[in-house]
Design an enzyme around this catalytic site. Structure first.
Site, PDB file in Angstrom:
ATOM      1  N   ASP B  87      23.598 -46.055  31.230  1.00 58.99           N
ATOM      2  CA  ASP B  87      24.525 -45.872  30.121  1.00 58.99           C
ATOM      3  C   ASP B  87      24.794 -47.258  29.540  1.00 58.99           C
ATOM      4  O   ASP B  87      25.292 -48.129  30.250  1.00 58.99           O
ATOM      5  CB  ASP B  87      25.814 -45.224  30.633  1.00 58.99           C
ATOM      6  CG  ASP B  87      26.711 -44.761  29.488  1.00 58.99           C
ATOM      7  OD1 ASP B  87      26.195 -44.640  28.352  1.00 58.99           O
ATOM      8  OD2 ASP B  87      27.901 -44.532  29.727  1.00 58.99           O
ATOM      9  N   GLU B  92      24.833 -45.798  35.834  1.00 58.63           N
ATOM     10  CA  GLU B  92      26.031 -44.969  35.963  1.00 58.63           C
ATOM     11  C   GLU B  92      25.769 -43.779  36.871  1.00 58.63           C
ATOM     12  O   GLU B  92      24.744 -43.116  36.769  1.00 58.63           O
ATOM     13  CB  GLU B  92      26.502 -44.479  34.581  1.00 58.63           C
ATOM     14  CG  GLU B  92      27.667 -43.496  34.681  1.00 58.63           C
ATOM     15  CD  GLU B  92      28.503 -43.379  33.403  1.00 58.63           C
ATOM     16  OE1 GLU B  92      28.422 -44.285  32.554  1.00 58.63           O
ATOM     17  OE2 GLU B  92      29.236 -42.385  33.280  1.00 58.63           O
ATOM     18  N   HIS B 149      35.558 -43.626  34.945  1.00 61.03           N
ATOM     19  CA  HIS B 149      36.292 -42.548  34.292  1.00 61.03           C
ATOM     20  C   HIS B 149      36.466 -41.365  35.234  1.00 61.03           C
ATOM     21  O   HIS B 149      35.577 -41.060  36.011  1.00 61.03           O
ATOM     22  CB  HIS B 149      35.538 -42.073  33.046  1.00 61.03           C
ATOM     23  CG  HIS B 149      35.325 -43.146  32.025  1.00 61.03           C
ATOM     24  ND1 HIS B 149      34.558 -42.956  30.897  1.00 61.03           N
ATOM     25  CD2 HIS B 149      35.779 -44.426  31.942  1.00 61.03           C
ATOM     26  CE1 HIS B 149      34.551 -44.076  30.169  1.00 61.03           C
ATOM     27  NE2 HIS B 149      35.278 -44.979  30.786  1.00 61.03           N
ATOM     28  N   ARG B 235      38.797 -30.568  29.379  1.00 64.57           N
ATOM     29  CA  ARG B 235      38.445 -31.538  30.408  1.00 64.57           C
ATOM     30  C   ARG B 235      39.201 -32.798  30.032  1.00 64.57           C
ATOM     31  O   ARG B 235      38.923 -33.399  28.993  1.00 64.57           O
ATOM     32  CB  ARG B 235      36.939 -31.803  30.412  1.00 64.57           C
ATOM     33  CG  ARG B 235      36.514 -32.946  31.334  1.00 64.57           C
ATOM     34  CD  ARG B 235      35.006 -33.146  31.299  1.00 64.57           C
ATOM     35  NE  ARG B 235      34.518 -33.590  29.998  1.00 64.57           N
ATOM     36  CZ  ARG B 235      33.948 -34.773  29.763  1.00 64.57           C
ATOM     37  NH1 ARG B 235      33.812 -35.653  30.736  1.00 64.57           N
ATOM     38  NH2 ARG B 235      33.514 -35.090  28.559  1.00 64.57           N
TER      39      ARG B 235
END
Lengths: 65, 497
Positions: B87, B92, B149, B235
């Site tokens: 990414d 990632e 994240h 989400r």
């Protein structure tokens, strides 16, 4: 059975006996933490990357996400 | 009743090469491909449903710049249900969908093993190539940040404004136990132990709410991309968090946030929680004050981060006296979440040093202070920055996090198993098992579908619009019966019929 006997042993006597022979618990604890940190720092001395300035300069990333 | 808090963590790892002129995109690609080549399957990621520009606030803002989706870089799906890819200029790992905080910690740790394995595979595939080293951190101390994240499943019926209000005080203050620690303030070029920060990422946050992730980073991200049935689910994509090395810190980060979201869904979150009047300023102030005494202005008056966290904790303790804890994976995890949370706050309040085995910023600072004292180093000595970096180094022979005496919540054997086995109670089970059972027939996969080549036209797409469907209990028998991918599709159609 043994465990029950242990539990029933009068507490004050135990504390007294310990305190005459060993330093207070808090000092033992902090000595242990210090000893742990000392051996940790010995290990860091061994594994730390050499040439810190160059190493830090070369760690360049692009932004992500 | 609160929805099951299906959750997961995406980690962008820092990457460096012993050839300092190497292009990080190439280095990251080499790393991911080294791992992908060793797999039995070779499948691509399916971008059909990617829409990172959709804004949860409902309207497109012309000033917002959503991230670009890069389709050409190395990209693979693993049998544990995770995605491992390049990414931007970073490798990632996006964990599979997990059913509880502890399971999400397990799959985060499994991710570290996968990336470490990738480093070793790259080295043995290309023994003469420069060494690749990967770091689980979030900044290069020169003004570049990359993310870690989290994602949480939420009930669609909760208005986004309510979500934002519920989480802002939390996202501003939770760093006191889930910050990963950093030497200095890089954006003002003050790299010194005297300016030690609680969080790696705090100084990069510039907005309260927004769609961006790479510029003008917001405390609450509005990306509306549920990767699921958008009439039922949200989400929540959380971009304000550090990558943790401590298992306990990762557990706290996930469990506290999930609890707050569940209270929101069950209308059990008190309105009396202090709302920072200037959240961005507050994030910075708290990160820059390891004494934890700094106050921020809130609608309830000046408060410390600890005071705001106690408000949430007490609400959660009250809530869990009556609520069904299955949303968090059951009673054990609910009890553990509350105990760990209280322990963290009380420990931080009494003596932050007492949390050196569970909280990253304190564990790291202990090493830094000890080392500086032993070698009589100035607070700006570059060796301290090396310690900061090397705390996050994934190589076992170099990692300082592995040596810092951190409490381990995850059994190493369980983590090794989780590098190939998917979680059992979410659709990650179907994705991962489809890949391990029929590696030659899976063409592409993504979060909400798997596409099969059954040997005849057309390709068959199996949608998975509910993250809680497709688990082991529902599909184990079907997989056991299926003799081929074609047979699997037929059995699924029967089941549905």
């Amino acid at each position: 059975m043994a465990e029950q006997e242990h539990k029933q042993r009068p507490k004050p006597a135990e504390t007294e006996a310990e305190s005459t022979q060993t330093p207070p618990a808090s000092s033992v604890e902090s000595d242990k933490i210090k000893a742990d940190l000392d051996s940790l720092l010995d290990e860091i001395d061994e594994v730390l990357e050499g040439n810190a300035e160059e190493f830090v300069r070369n760690y360049v990333q692009k932004g992500g996400e | 009743m609160a929805l099951a808090k299906v959750m997961g963590i995406e980690t962008e790892y820092g990457i460096s090469s012993s050839d300092r002129h190497a292009d990080p995109v190439v280095t990251s690609t080499l790393l991911v491909n080294a791992y992908a080549q060793a797999l039995e399957h070779h499948i691509a990621w399916d971008f059909e449903d990617e829409s990172p520009h959709r804004d949860a606030r409902g309207v497109m803002r012309s000033s917002s710049r959503a991230p670009m989706v890069e389709r050409h870089l190395a990209n693979t799906v693993l049998t544990n249900g995770a995605r491992f890819y390049v990414d931007h200029a970073h490798p990632e790992y996006s964990s599979p969908e997990c059913r509880s905080p502890l399971e999400a910690v397990l799959y985060d740790v499994a991710g570290e093993l996968i990336v470490r394995d990738a480093m070793e595979k790259a080295q043995s595939l290309y023994p003469d190539a420069p060494e690749i080293v990967v770091y689980k951190n979030n900044s290069d101390a020169k003004g570049q940040s990359y993310g870690c994240h989290e994602n949480y499943l939420l009930d669609r019926s909760i208005p986004f404004d309510a979500v934002a209000n519920a989480v802002i005080p939390h996202f501003v203050t939770r760093q006191i136990y889930c910050g990963a620690g950093k030497v200095g303030q890089e954006l003002i070029d003050a790299i010194s132990l005297d300016r030690y920060q609680i969080s790696q990422r705090a100084e990069f946050f510039e907005a309260v709410i927004g769609l961006e992730t790479t510029i003008k980073r917001p405390i609450v991200n509005t990306r509306d991309e549920p990767h699921a049935d958008s009439s039922r689910f949200r989400r929540l994509h959380v971009i304000i968090g550090d990558a943790n090395c401590s298992h306990v810190a990762t557990f706290l980060k996930l469990s506290t946030t999930a609890l707050i979201l569940a209270m929101l869904e069950d209308r059990a979150l008190p309105e009396s929680i202090g709302q920072p009047l200037d959240p961005v300023h507050a994030v910075h102030v708290i990160s820059q004050d390891p004494s934890l005494h700094a106050t921020i202005a809130t609608d309830q008056g000046d408060m410390t981060a600890l005071e705001i966290q106690y408000q949430y904790l007490e609400a959660a303790e009250h809530y869990l006296e009556g609520a069904d804890p299955s949303f968090l994976g059951g009673q054990n995890q609910a009890t553990m979440a509350l105990c760990r949370w209280r322990e963290a706050l009380e420990g931080l309040e009494a003596d932050p040093e007492s949390m050196a085995t569970t909280i990253d910023w304190i564990a790291k600072r202990r090493l830094l202070r000890g080392f500086a004292e032993r070698h009589h180093l100035a607070p700006t000595n570059p060796k301290l920055q090396v310690i900061d970096l090397q705390y996050h180094d994934l190589r076992p022979e170099r990692s300082l996090a592995l040596r810092a005496g951190l409490e381990q919540l995850i059994d190493p054997v369980a983590a090794a198993i989780a590098t190939t086995q998917p979680p059992e109670e979410t659709r990650a089970w179907f994705r991962g098992t489809a890949l391990s059972r029929f590696p030659e027939s899976v063409v592409t996969a993504n979060w909400d579908s798997v596409v099969f080549d059954v040997g005849e036209d057309p390709l068959r797409r199996v949608p998975m619009m509910d993250p809680l469907r497709g688990g082991k209990a529902a599909t184990e028998d079907i997989f056991a019966k299926a003799s081929s991918a074609k047979h699997l599709i037929a059995l699924l159609a029967q089941e549905k019929g």
